[in-house]
Design a protein around this motif. Structure first.
Motif, PDB file in Angstrom:
ATOM      1  N   ARG A  86       0.838  -1.214   0.000  1.00  0.00           N
ATOM      2  CA  ARG A  86       0.000   0.000   0.000  1.00  0.00           C
ATOM      3  C   ARG A  86       0.865   1.252   0.000  1.00  0.00           C
ATOM      4  O   ARG A  86       0.689   2.136  -0.828  1.00  0.00           O
ATOM      5  CB  ARG A  86      -0.929   0.018   1.198  1.00  0.00           C
ATOM      6  CG  ARG A  86      -1.659   1.378   1.326  1.00  0.00           C
ATOM      7  CD  ARG A  86      -2.528   1.467   2.550  1.00  0.00           C
ATOM      8  NE  ARG A  86      -3.644   0.553   2.379  1.00  0.00           N
ATOM      9  CZ  ARG A  86      -4.307   0.006   3.386  1.00  0.00           C
ATOM     10  NH1 ARG A  86      -3.960   0.275   4.621  1.00  0.00           N
ATOM     11  NH2 ARG A  86      -5.313  -0.805   3.154  1.00  0.00           N
ATOM     12  N   TRP A  87       1.778   1.338   0.958  1.00  0.00           N
ATOM     13  CA  TRP A  87       2.534   2.574   1.120  1.00  0.00           C
ATOM     14  C   TRP A  87       3.537   2.790  -0.002  1.00  0.00           C
ATOM     15  O   TRP A  87       3.822   3.924  -0.378  1.00  0.00           O
ATOM     16  CB  TRP A  87       3.167   2.638   2.500  1.00  0.00           C
ATOM     17  CG  TRP A  87       2.095   2.685   3.524  1.00  0.00           C
ATOM     18  CD1 TRP A  87       1.786   1.735   4.449  1.00  0.00           C
ATOM     19  CD2 TRP A  87       1.101   3.711   3.674  1.00  0.00           C
ATOM     20  NE1 TRP A  87       0.669   2.109   5.169  1.00  0.00           N
ATOM     21  CE2 TRP A  87       0.232   3.318   4.719  1.00  0.00           C
ATOM     22  CE3 TRP A  87       0.852   4.923   3.034  1.00  0.00           C
ATOM     23  CZ2 TRP A  87      -0.841   4.092   5.133  1.00  0.00           C
ATOM     24  CZ3 TRP A  87      -0.225   5.689   3.443  1.00  0.00           C
ATOM     25  CH2 TRP A  87      -1.048   5.269   4.477  1.00  0.00           C
ATOM     26  N   GLY A  88       4.044   1.704  -0.572  1.00  0.00           N
ATOM     27  CA  GLY A  88       4.905   1.841  -1.744  1.00  0.00           C
ATOM     28  C   GLY A  88       4.142   2.384  -2.938  1.00  0.00           C
ATOM     29  O   GLY A  88       4.648   3.215  -3.697  1.00  0.00           O
ATOM     30  N   THR A  89       2.900   1.912  -3.099  1.00  0.00           N
ATOM     31  CA  THR A  89       2.054   2.396  -4.197  1.00  0.00           C
ATOM     32  C   THR A  89       1.698   3.862  -4.000  1.00  0.00           C
ATOM     33  O   THR A  89       1.759   4.665  -4.938  1.00  0.00           O
ATOM     34  CB  THR A  89       0.774   1.540  -4.302  1.00  0.00           C
ATOM     35  OG1 THR A  89       1.153   0.180  -4.528  1.00  0.00           O
ATOM     36  CG2 THR A  89      -0.120   2.018  -5.424  1.00  0.00           C
ATOM     37  N   VAL A  90       1.331   4.226  -2.778  1.00  0.00           N
ATOM     38  CA  VAL A  90       1.005   5.625  -2.474  1.00  0.00           C
ATOM     39  C   VAL A  90       2.228   6.509  -2.736  1.00  0.00           C
ATOM     40  O   VAL A  90       2.113   7.573  -3.368  1.00  0.00           O
ATOM     41  CB  VAL A  90       0.506   5.778  -1.018  1.00  0.00           C
ATOM     42  CG1 VAL A  90       0.429   7.237  -0.608  1.00  0.00           C
ATOM     43  CG2 VAL A  90      -0.839   5.086  -0.851  1.00  0.00           C
ATOM     44  N   LEU A  91       3.397   6.076  -2.267  1.00  0.00           N
ATOM     45  CA  LEU A  91       4.624   6.851  -2.478  1.00  0.00           C
ATOM     46  C   LEU A  91       4.918   6.996  -3.969  1.00  0.00           C
ATOM     47  O   LEU A  91       5.220   8.094  -4.444  1.00  0.00           O
ATOM     48  CB  LEU A  91       5.806   6.183  -1.768  1.00  0.00           C
ATOM     49  CG  LEU A  91       7.180   6.816  -1.990  1.00  0.00           C
ATOM     50  CD1 LEU A  91       7.202   8.260  -1.504  1.00  0.00           C
ATOM     51  CD2 LEU A  91       8.253   5.991  -1.308  1.00  0.00           C
TER      52      LEU A  91
END
Length: 120
Positions: A86-91
């Motif tokens: 999730r956070w890699g995609t958001v970043l």
């Protein structure tokens, strides 16, 4: 302007980091992730070619990856998965938005500055 070039290169580097975070979080990527290679190529173009059109190329690559990434079904899967995916995609997506804006603005500013220098 150098500021937009630096912002674009930094944002593209963060997008590459986002892809690495997704991979470490278990996202399904090929052995050689093409998105990572493309983003790193955009960083190189942005940093090493000091022409206004180099920023335009970086902006086009950012737009291509942003649209492709936003439309890919894996984005929804990664966002639902949580954790690093999730956070890699958001970043990655946020960094691509910043890179697109900075590279586009930088290309326009450098082109205008160059056109004024030619007229004077």
């Amino acid at each position: 302007m150098m500021r937009q070039r630096t912002i674009a290169a930094t944002a593209l580097t963060l997008a590459a980091l986002g892809i690495c975070v997704q991979i470490l979080g278990g996202a399904d990527y090929p052995t050689v992730p093409p998105g990572l290679i493309i983003v790193l190529a955009a960083v190189a173009i942005c940093v090493w070619w000091r022409r206004w059109w180099a920023l335009l190329v970086a902006a086009a690559i950012s737009a291509f990856l942003l649209v492709g990434g936003a439309l890919a079904p894996a984005v929804g899967v990664n966002l639902d998965a949580g954790g690093g995916r999730r956070w890699g995609t958001v970043l990655q997506l946020a960094a691509l938005v910043v890179a697109l804006a900075a590279a586009g603005a930088g290309a326009l500013a450098e082109r205008r500055r160059g056109a004024r220098a030619v007229r004077h």
